[in-house]
Design a protein around this motif. Sequence first.
Motif, PDB file in Angstrom:
ATOM      1  N   THR A  17       4.619  -2.293   2.023  1.00  0.00           N
ATOM      2  CA  THR A  17       4.744  -2.128   3.469  1.00  0.00           C
ATOM      3  C   THR A  17       6.221  -1.815   3.497  1.00  0.00           C
ATOM      4  OG1 THR A  17       4.737  -4.509   3.328  1.00  0.00           O
ATOM      5  CG2 THR A  17       2.756  -3.321   4.194  1.00  0.00           C
ATOM      6  N   PRO A  18       6.921  -2.544   4.426  1.00  0.00           N
ATOM      7  CA  PRO A  18       8.348  -2.185   4.405  1.00  0.00           C
ATOM      8  C   PRO A  18       9.257  -2.819   3.140  1.00  0.00           C
ATOM      9  CG  PRO A  18       7.618  -3.969   5.819  1.00  0.00           C
ATOM     10  CD  PRO A  18       6.363  -3.504   5.431  1.00  0.00           C
ATOM     11  N   PRO A  19      10.305  -2.504   2.961  1.00  0.00           N
ATOM     12  CA  PRO A  19      11.073  -3.202   1.859  1.00  0.00           C
ATOM     13  C   PRO A  19      11.020  -4.630   1.944  1.00  0.00           C
ATOM     14  CG  PRO A  19      12.356  -1.471   2.738  1.00  0.00           C
ATOM     15  CD  PRO A  19      11.147  -1.476   3.745  1.00  0.00           C
ATOM     16  N   ILE A  55       8.481   7.393  -9.866  1.00  0.00           N
ATOM     17  CA  ILE A  55       8.936   8.894 -10.586  1.00  0.00           C
ATOM     18  C   ILE A  55      10.291   8.853 -10.225  1.00  0.00           C
ATOM     19  CG2 ILE A  55       8.550  11.218 -10.607  1.00  0.00           C
ATOM     20  CD1 ILE A  55       5.838  10.797  -9.305  1.00  0.00           C
ATOM     21  N   ASP A  56      10.989   8.343 -11.346  1.00  0.00           N
ATOM     22  CA  ASP A  56      12.526   8.548 -11.323  1.00  0.00           C
ATOM     23  C   ASP A  56      13.001   7.404 -10.253  1.00  0.00           C
ATOM     24  OD1 ASP A  56      15.123   8.935 -12.312  1.00  0.00           O
ATOM     25  OD2 ASP A  56      15.136  10.808 -11.146  1.00  0.00           O
ATOM     26  N   LYS A  57      13.565   7.875  -9.216  1.00  0.00           N
ATOM     27  CA  LYS A  57      14.251   7.072  -8.159  1.00  0.00           C
ATOM     28  C   LYS A  57      13.357   7.024  -7.122  1.00  0.00           C
ATOM     29  CE  LYS A  57      19.128   8.394  -9.144  1.00  0.00           C
ATOM     30  NZ  LYS A  57      20.233   9.124  -8.810  1.00  0.00           N
ATOM     31  N   LEU A  58      12.045   7.565  -7.078  1.00  0.00           N
ATOM     32  CA  LEU A  58      11.087   7.481  -6.026  1.00  0.00           C
ATOM     33  C   LEU A  58      10.031   6.359  -6.293  1.00  0.00           C
ATOM     34  CD1 LEU A  58       9.813   8.708  -3.156  1.00  0.00           C
ATOM     35  CD2 LEU A  58       8.593   9.841  -4.680  1.00  0.00           C
ATOM     36  N   THR A  59       9.835   5.248  -5.436  1.00  0.00           N
ATOM     37  CA  THR A  59       8.725   4.436  -5.663  1.00  0.00           C
ATOM     38  C   THR A  59       7.696   4.590  -4.495  1.00  0.00           C
ATOM     39  OG1 THR A  59       9.541   2.537  -4.225  1.00  0.00           O
ATOM     40  CG2 THR A  59       9.993   2.432  -6.736  1.00  0.00           C
ATOM     41  N   PHE A  60       6.420   4.580  -4.599  1.00  0.00           N
ATOM     42  CA  PHE A  60       5.476   4.816  -3.691  1.00  0.00           C
ATOM     43  C   PHE A  60       4.155   4.142  -3.856  1.00  0.00           C
ATOM     44  CE2 PHE A  60       4.772   7.522  -7.129  1.00  0.00           C
ATOM     45  CZ  PHE A  60       3.211   7.489  -7.467  1.00  0.00           C
ATOM     46  N   ALA A  91       0.687   4.680   3.461  1.00  0.00           N
ATOM     47  CA  ALA A  91       1.535   5.439   2.638  1.00  0.00           C
ATOM     48  C   ALA A  91       2.966   5.004   2.997  1.00  0.00           C
ATOM     49  CB  ALA A  91       1.305   6.701   3.247  1.00  0.00           C
ATOM     50  N   ALA A  92       3.400   4.171   1.709  1.00  0.00           N
ATOM     51  CA  ALA A  92       4.879   3.633   1.639  1.00  0.00           C
ATOM     52  C   ALA A  92       5.566   4.278   0.660  1.00  0.00           C
ATOM     53  CB  ALA A  92       4.969   2.085   1.515  1.00  0.00           C
ATOM     54  N   GLN A  93       6.804   4.873   0.995  1.00  0.00           N
ATOM     55  CA  GLN A  93       7.549   5.426  -0.315  1.00  0.00           C
ATOM     56  C   GLN A  93       9.125   4.889   0.110  1.00  0.00           C
ATOM     57  OE1 GLN A  93       4.960   7.777   0.971  1.00  0.00           O
ATOM     58  NE2 GLN A  93       5.862   7.217   3.003  1.00  0.00           N
ATOM     59  N   THR A  94       9.958   4.791  -0.606  1.00  0.00           N
ATOM     60  CA  THR A  94      11.277   4.551  -0.901  1.00  0.00           C
ATOM     61  C   THR A  94      11.949   5.212  -2.055  1.00  0.00           C
ATOM     62  OG1 THR A  94      10.838   2.128  -0.222  1.00  0.00           O
ATOM     63  CG2 THR A  94      12.885   2.558  -1.167  1.00  0.00           C
ATOM     64  N   ILE A 109      10.170   4.758   4.090  1.00  0.00           N
ATOM     65  CA  ILE A 109       9.343   4.966   5.439  1.00  0.00           C
ATOM     66  C   ILE A 109       8.177   4.426   5.188  1.00  0.00           C
ATOM     67  CG2 ILE A 109       8.956   7.337   5.114  1.00  0.00           C
ATOM     68  CD1 ILE A 109       9.053   7.542   8.250  1.00  0.00           C
ATOM     69  N   HIS A 110       7.274   3.922   6.030  1.00  0.00           N
ATOM     70  CA  HIS A 110       5.886   3.707   5.634  1.00  0.00           C
ATOM     71  C   HIS A 110       5.120   4.031   6.955  1.00  0.00           C
ATOM     72  CE1 HIS A 110       5.365  -0.599   7.583  1.00  0.00           C
ATOM     73  NE2 HIS A 110       6.553  -0.433   7.556  1.00  0.00           N
ATOM     74  N   PHE A 111       3.940   4.507   6.761  1.00  0.00           N
ATOM     75  CA  PHE A 111       2.886   4.786   7.854  1.00  0.00           C
ATOM     76  C   PHE A 111       1.599   4.030   7.386  1.00  0.00           C
ATOM     77  CE2 PHE A 111       5.417   8.606   6.954  1.00  0.00           C
ATOM     78  CZ  PHE A 111       5.728   8.869   7.856  1.00  0.00           C
ATOM     79  N   ASP A 112       1.082   3.311   8.507  1.00  0.00           N
ATOM     80  CA  ASP A 112      -0.094   2.466   8.516  1.00  0.00           C
ATOM     81  C   ASP A 112      -1.167   2.934   9.480  1.00  0.00           C
ATOM     82  OD1 ASP A 112       1.081   0.005   6.674  1.00  0.00           O
ATOM     83  OD2 ASP A 112       2.569   0.759   8.034  1.00  0.00           O
ATOM     84  N   TYR A 113      -2.233   2.804   9.494  1.00  0.00           N
ATOM     85  CA  TYR A 113      -3.379   3.504  10.145  1.00  0.00           C
ATOM     86  C   TYR A 113      -4.524   2.691   9.856  1.00  0.00           C
ATOM     87  CZ  TYR A 113      -7.063   6.184  12.109  1.00  0.00           C
ATOM     88  OH  TYR A 113      -8.036   6.676  13.005  1.00  0.00           O
TER      89      TYR A 113
END
Length: 524
Positions: free
Chosen positions: A56-58, A337-342, A365-368, A382-386
């Motif tokens: 979810t959020p950080p 993937i490297d500096k991206l977490t999802f 969908a959450a990614q940082t 940013i994260h999206f929740d539906y």
Amino acid sequence: MSRTQMLLPLLAASLSLSISPVSAQTQAPLEPAALLVIAERPQDGPQQSVPPQKSTPPAEAVTPRAPSSPATFTYPSQADGFGIKLGGYNTSRWAEDWRGMRNPKKRDDPLDRLKYLPIAGDGFAYVTLSGEIRLREQYISQPSLLPGDHRQEQLLRIFAGADVHVGPLRAYGELAHGGLAGHNLGTPAAKSRNDLFAQQYFVELSGAPVRGVNAGVRYGRQEFTDGAPGLISVKDDNSIHTELNGGRAWVSFAEFRADVFDFKQTTLGLGGSGDDRIDDGTRFSGVTFGVVLANQAKRKIFFDPFFWRERNDSLKWGKATGLEVRHYYGARLWGSIDKLTFDWLVNHQGGDYRGRPIDAWFLQAAQTYSLSNKGLKPKPGIHFDYGSGGGAYGTGTIRNTRTITAGSIAYSYQLVLNLTNLFQVSPNLTISPSKSLDLTAELQHSLRVDENDAVYRGAGTAYAGTQLVKGAHVGDAARLQATWKVSPRVSVIGRYEYFEPGAVLKAVGSKGSHFLAGWISFRF
């Protein structure tokens, strides 16, 4: 004098044992986790380099998973489904492996000796003791978004556990106490006030029957988090954890695993351990799989499909109450993937409610992304929740999303929203001014999916009358969180939220509300 006030000296005594500099071996700090933040504590053996995985959020970061004890799993430990890890400590204390404390050179203070108490000198049998004390203060200006007096709560959590290992056999027990005092408390909830709760008690047989394969079976009251955090969790934000009763069995290979389970919920009481009963009107069972798609130093990707079934004999939708049997089919794709977490989740929910079909969807969908490892180490995300909605107040298909045991802290710190019939988008930013301090800011915009259905509170109940109001805008929120890792055993967290109702909630009299909380946690 309240129980909380009587137990405060215990906290002071514990802190006097724990305030010490962070070990020189401490790894770089992880992103803040609202449900548990403890400074890194080195363990025996190599540590896998993997960023915390976001859900979810950080503020609610899902962190790497800890290896189960006593077996060493060949499947990557951060994805094995055995508890959420930060340093040497886990939300589920049975998921910790303290065999490294067998070596006196690994011990920093007398409490380290409690982590490995040998029964047999060869290491075949040993006991690990664990405990936690958390003192929390929180303030809500408009409880439940209604005009009126503020609420102020002082909450005390005490956990104490013992983990006994005899070869492949294991027995774990954990007691919990929740203390509550304050102003305008209303009817106390058992998740906050509980004199004594037998929080966990189970037996387990696990090991490696053949080379390259690990397997186990467990039965009793236990914590279960093998799935997407948006669907299942122990609700660590509460004083008392969410516990399930039943059995699970698992098998894992190097790149594949499976976990089969069958549980019933626990209904909590306010008194001693005798009033916390198994709820025979519920049942949660299914299977979760795991597949390793990548496991390199800078590329770790996991795919977790699941097939679950939940039965609830007395579920309420709209004005009706009755039997619901809900099926959950979905998959979680997550990693780094490297500096991206999802962390991405797709879940379709089917089944039957009082003879009416269920057709619901739950998407996350959450990614940082880490911009730099220097300076403030900024991490935008940013994260999206539906969560689909509709049908609760009609006679046709039920389209309302449900979660299993997950909390609603991701949608509101003060628990005024639930993902049912909700879409939200939340940009956020985390910075780390020092190795021991993390700051997170987040904005949230929330909309209703179906205008003919209600807006739902964190507990899952509807805001009365919102199903009759037209419009989509539910509300907006601004959040701040600060996490200070004082020492390997002590952390301090501060949290603020302002929630401004949108047109739908304002139409039924909801007001803006400020939420402020702070707590200190000690663990050993």
